[in-house]
Design an enzyme around this catalytic site. Structure first.
Site, PDB file in Angstrom:
ATOM      1  N   HIS A   1       0.525  -1.400   0.502  1.00 23.82           N
ATOM      2  CA  HIS A   1       0.044   0.086   0.187  1.00 23.82           C
ATOM      3  C   HIS A   1       0.848   1.044  -0.011  1.00 23.82           C
ATOM      4  CE1 HIS A   1      -4.178  -1.637   1.532  1.00 23.82           C
ATOM      5  NE2 HIS A   1      -3.298  -2.725   0.478  1.00 23.82           N
TER       6      HIS A   1
ATOM      7  N   TYR B   1      -8.961   5.232   7.988  1.00 25.98           N
ATOM      8  CA  TYR B   1      -8.415   5.537   9.356  1.00 25.98           C
ATOM      9  C   TYR B   1      -9.588   6.855   9.824  1.00 25.98           C
ATOM     10  CZ  TYR B   1      -4.226   3.104  10.365  1.00 25.98           C
ATOM     11  OH  TYR B   1      -3.240   2.276  10.003  1.00 25.98           O
TER      12      TYR B   1
ATOM     13  N   PRO C   1      -3.508   0.045  19.358  1.00 22.24           N
ATOM     14  CA  PRO C   1      -2.898  -0.097  17.152  1.00 22.24           C
ATOM     15  C   PRO C   1      -3.149   0.974  16.354  1.00 22.24           C
ATOM     16  CG  PRO C   1      -4.990  -0.829  18.217  1.00 22.24           C
ATOM     17  CD  PRO C   1      -4.528  -0.041  19.820  1.00 22.24           C
TER      18      PRO C   1
ATOM     19  N   LYS D   1       1.739   0.177  15.109  1.00 25.02           N
ATOM     20  CA  LYS D   1       3.813  -0.213  15.144  1.00 25.02           C
ATOM     21  C   LYS D   1       3.659  -1.420  16.216  1.00 25.02           C
ATOM     22  CE  LYS D   1       4.946   3.399  13.161  1.00 25.02           C
ATOM     23  NZ  LYS D   1       4.914   2.725  11.964  1.00 25.02           N
TER      24      LYS D   1
HETATM   25  P1  FAD Z   1       2.427 -12.105  21.843  1.00 25.71           P
HETATM   26  O1  FAD Z   1       1.651 -12.190  20.501  1.00 25.71           O
HETATM   27  O2  FAD Z   1       1.727 -11.169  22.223  1.00 25.71           O
HETATM   28  O3  FAD Z   1       3.196 -13.078  22.536  1.00 25.71           O
HETATM   29  C1  FAD Z   1       3.588 -13.534  23.545  1.00 25.71           C
HETATM   30  C2  FAD Z   1       3.693 -14.639  23.905  1.00 25.71           C
HETATM   31  O4  FAD Z   1       4.015 -15.766  24.848  1.00 25.71           O
HETATM   32  C3  FAD Z   1       2.534 -15.340  23.363  1.00 25.71           C
HETATM   33  O5  FAD Z   1       2.123 -16.549  23.078  1.00 25.71           O
HETATM   34  C4  FAD Z   1       1.627 -15.685  24.839  1.00 25.71           C
HETATM   35  O6  FAD Z   1       0.550 -16.973  24.847  1.00 25.71           O
HETATM   36  C5  FAD Z   1       3.152 -16.364  25.898  1.00 25.71           C
HETATM   37  N1  FAD Z   1       3.274 -15.855  27.351  1.00 25.71           N
HETATM   38  C6  FAD Z   1       2.393 -15.283  27.972  1.00 25.71           C
HETATM   39  N2  FAD Z   1       2.808 -15.655  29.000  1.00 25.71           N
HETATM   40  C7  FAD Z   1       3.442 -16.611  28.966  1.00 25.71           C
HETATM   41  C8  FAD Z   1       4.867 -17.757  29.850  1.00 25.71           C
HETATM   42  N3  FAD Z   1       4.048 -17.122  31.150  1.00 25.71           N
HETATM   43  N4  FAD Z   1       5.409 -18.413  28.916  1.00 25.71           N
HETATM   44  C9  FAD Z   1       5.257 -18.955  28.159  1.00 25.71           C
HETATM   45  N5  FAD Z   1       4.634 -18.310  26.961  1.00 25.71           N
HETATM   46  C10 FAD Z   1       3.911 -16.970  27.776  1.00 25.71           C
HETATM   47  N6  FAD Z   1       0.932  -4.211  15.281  1.00 25.71           N
HETATM   48  C11 FAD Z   1       1.247  -3.655  14.402  1.00 25.71           C
HETATM   49  O7  FAD Z   1       2.760  -3.472  14.544  1.00 25.71           O
HETATM   50  N7  FAD Z   1       0.877  -3.504  13.607  1.00 25.71           N
HETATM   51  C12 FAD Z   1      -0.872  -3.478  13.443  1.00 25.71           C
HETATM   52  O8  FAD Z   1      -1.431  -3.085  13.150  1.00 25.71           O
HETATM   53  C13 FAD Z   1      -1.322  -3.675  14.673  1.00 25.71           C
HETATM   54  N8  FAD Z   1      -2.725  -4.065  14.586  1.00 25.71           N
HETATM   55  C14 FAD Z   1      -3.375  -4.887  16.614  1.00 25.71           C
HETATM   56  C15 FAD Z   1      -4.695  -4.754  16.721  1.00 25.71           C
HETATM   57  C16 FAD Z   1      -5.211  -5.301  17.529  1.00 25.71           C
HETATM   58  C17 FAD Z   1      -6.703  -5.941  17.739  1.00 25.71           C
HETATM   59  C18 FAD Z   1      -4.046  -5.478  18.628  1.00 25.71           C
HETATM   60  C19 FAD Z   1      -4.536  -6.297  19.459  1.00 25.71           C
HETATM   61  C20 FAD Z   1      -2.786  -5.523  18.471  1.00 25.71           C
HETATM   62  C21 FAD Z   1      -1.918  -5.144  16.938  1.00 25.71           C
HETATM   63  N9  FAD Z   1      -0.497  -4.475  17.182  1.00 25.71           N
HETATM   64  C22 FAD Z   1      -0.402  -4.519  15.688  1.00 25.71           C
HETATM   65  C23 FAD Z   1      -0.101  -4.994  17.538  1.00 25.71           C
HETATM   66  C24 FAD Z   1       1.144  -6.658  18.224  1.00 25.71           C
HETATM   67  O9  FAD Z   1      -0.122  -7.698  17.080  1.00 25.71           O
HETATM   68  C25 FAD Z   1       1.734  -6.995  18.738  1.00 25.71           C
HETATM   69  O10 FAD Z   1       2.379  -6.284  18.905  1.00 25.71           O
HETATM   70  C26 FAD Z   1       2.569  -8.319  18.656  1.00 25.71           C
HETATM   71  O11 FAD Z   1       2.036  -9.303  19.094  1.00 25.71           O
HETATM   72  C27 FAD Z   1       3.581  -8.653  20.094  1.00 25.71           C
HETATM   73  O12 FAD Z   1       3.821  -9.372  20.164  1.00 25.71           O
HETATM   74  P2  FAD Z   1       4.636 -10.361  20.952  1.00 25.71           P
HETATM   75  O13 FAD Z   1       5.187 -11.152  20.646  1.00 25.71           O
HETATM   76  O14 FAD Z   1       6.037  -9.097  21.599  1.00 25.71           O
HETATM   77  O15 FAD Z   1       3.751 -10.842  22.174  1.00 25.71           O
HETATM   78  C1  PHB Z   2      -5.329  -4.457  11.081  1.00 27.20           C
HETATM   79  O1  PHB Z   2      -5.578  -4.946  10.191  1.00 27.20           O
HETATM   80  O2  PHB Z   2      -5.493  -5.596  12.037  1.00 27.20           O
HETATM   81  C2  PHB Z   2      -4.878  -2.995  11.336  1.00 27.20           C
HETATM   82  C3  PHB Z   2      -4.551  -1.493  10.531  1.00 27.20           C
HETATM   83  C4  PHB Z   2      -4.036  -1.073  10.832  1.00 27.20           C
HETATM   84  C5  PHB Z   2      -4.047  -0.535  12.508  1.00 27.20           C
HETATM   85  C6  PHB Z   2      -4.350  -1.110  13.496  1.00 27.20           C
HETATM   86  C7  PHB Z   2      -4.865  -2.825  13.331  1.00 27.20           C
HETATM   87  O3  PHB Z   2      -3.377   0.789  12.669  1.00 27.20           O
END
Ligand code: FAD
Ligand code: PHB
Length: 395
Positions: free
Chosen positions: A73, A201, A293, A297
């Site tokens: 995009h 947005y 979100p 980021k």
């Molecule tokens: P997580 O994905 O939370 O993974 C952590 C893992 O650790 C999980 O699998 C969990 O089960 C495990 N865990 C937890 N506790 C324990 C334990 N005690 N022992 C062992 N394992 C454990 N980000 C973007 O960059 N762009 C976007 O467009 C975007 N949109 C989003 C939309 C929504 C609705 C949401 C909720 C989030 C969005 N995000 C976005 C954010 C993004 O999803 C997170 O920042 C990302 O998942 C972070 O990854 P992580 O691996 O750090 O954590």
């Molecule tokens: C998504 O597609 O889930 C999404 C896209 C952009 C955002 C947050 C979530 O800023």
């Protein structure tokens, strides 16, 4: 006792990506995940990748499907007062973003890990971290009723906001910064071709809405909701009615009431824990920070933390240098705080805040300025496509 070089807690994108980068470098890892592989692989979350994140995924050798199926995009749109204003990311920065679901990235990383033969334990219970301050940390856990303990050189805390890693750092060491917003996002995933070509947005009188997508046949849409709202209380019809009232007339007329595949509510929060290191424990991704979100980021920040941690560990094992490890936290925090600022700014400009007439005027003024000023658009665009990575060694 079993041994590995780096014990990784959490198999989200941060833990899996770190595992893959270290595996390619010949560094042994063990991943411990609390949930089942099926659960981890089916969570619906992020959708937008910065070009820098795509580069890191390429480096990890997991970008071929992303390149085949991801959608580039070159712009995003802001909806306001019934009109849409395009921010031309490509013209302003020379870069675009890639739309490719976090669910797909997780699958690609899980497949790569399985192919590499590197070990992962899913459904690991009671993960606990020991002796973090010394040079021989340990991780204990239970799996299928049996207690295990693993000795390692380092622990990577990639276990998200609710994980055990950050909580293992003494409170006297950790400084926490937090802002909780008075609303959440209700998200809906549906198999219907998106009528929009780029993300929209929308700041509307009724609250924020986001029109996003996952593929040419699948939409992902969000509406700002109350923190008291429950998913069960929103039928698909109610969701689409509300989404239509916020997204602007043209798209409202073109989107159909497709049945949801998934619907969930996420609260919005800004959060940073400093520092990201305690002895031999290093936090990465949501374990250390949360962004609302609105700036897209969270996953992108997790990828930059992981890149920095990988580079620091590689320099430790290759050159026996601790310098990268010492720099890890300050190096991450610079990029984290910039992403926090951008995500807070996007959230502040686009949502409806209760009882804030002054704030509403500020939003109107800020958005009008954005639509009229190329400088303001450039600032938004360079943050949206992602600020550059910090080189190691500060050079
Ligand atoms: P997580 O994905 O939370 O993974 C952590 C893992 O650790 C999980 O699998 C969990 O089960 C495990 N865990 C937890 N506790 C324990 C334990 N005690 N022992 C062992 N394992 C454990 N980000 C973007 O960059 N762009 C976007 O467009 C975007 N949109 C989003 C939309 C929504 C609705 C949401 C909720 C989030 C969005 N995000 C976005 C954010 C993004 O999803 C997170 O920042 C990302 O998942 C972070 O990854 P992580 O691996 O750090 O954590
Ligand atoms: C998504 O597609 O889930 C999404 C896209 C952009 C955002 C947050 C979530 O800023």
């Amino acid at each position: 006792m079993k041994r590995t070089q780096v014990a990784i807690v959490g198999a989200g994108p941060a833990g899996l990506l770190l595992g893959q980068l270290l595996h390619k470098e010949g560094i042994d890892t063990l991943i411990l995940e609390r949930r089942s592989a099926e659960y981890v692989g089916s969570r619906i979350r992020a959708g937008v990748l910065e070009p820098g994140t795509v580069d890191v995924l390429e480096r990890a050798g997991v970008a071929s499907r992303l390149h085949a199926e991801g959608l580039i995009h070159d712009g995003v749109e802001i909806g306001f007062r019934g009109q849409r204003h395009r921010i031309d990311l490509k013209a302003l920065t020379g870069k675009g973003v890639t739309v490719y679901g976090q669910t797909e990235i997780t699958h690609d990383l899980m497949n790569a890990r399985a192919a590499s033969g590197a070990p992962s334990v899913y459904e690991a219970e009671d993960v606990a971290l020991h002796e973090l301050a010394g040079t021989s940390p340990r991780v204990s856990y239970r799996h299928q009723g049996v207690a295990h303990e693993v000795a390692c050189d380092f622990i990577a805390g990639c276990d998200g906001f609710h994980g055990v890693s950050r909580r293992s750092i003494p409170a006297s060491v950790l400084k926490v910064f937090e802002r909780v917003y008075p609303f959440g996002w209700l998200g809906l995933l549906a198999d219907v071709p998106p009528p929009w070509h780029e993300l929209i947005y929308a700041n509307s009188e009724r609250g924020f809405a986001l029109a996003s997508l996952r593929s040419p046949t699948r939409v992902r849409c969000y509406v700002q909701c109350s923190l008291e709202d429950r998913v069960e209380n929103w039928s698909d019809e109610q969701f689409w009615d509300e989404f239509r009232r916020r997204i602007g007339d043209e798209m409202a007329a073109r989107i159909s009431n497709a049945p949801s595949i998934e619907k969930s509510i996420a609260p919005l929060r800004s959060f940073v824990a400093e520092p990201l290191r305690f002895g031999r424990l290093f936090l990465a991704g949501d374990a250390a920070h949360i962004v609302p979100p609105t700036g897209a980021k969270g996953l992108n920040l997790a990828a930059s933390d992981v890149l920095y941690l990988y580079e620091s560990l590689r320099s430790f094992y290759r050159e026996k240098s601790e310098r990268g490890l010492d720099e890890y936290s300050p190096r991450c925090l610079k990029r984290i705080w910039r992403a926090e600022r951008f995500s807070w700014w996007m959230t502040s400009q686009l949502h409806r805040f209760p009882d804030d007439a002054f704030g509403r005027r500020m939003q109107e003024t800020e958005l009008e300025y954005l639509f009229e000023s190329r400088a303001a658009q450039q600032s938004m665009a360079e943050n949206y496509v992602g600020l550059p990575f910090e080189p190691m060694g500060g050079s």
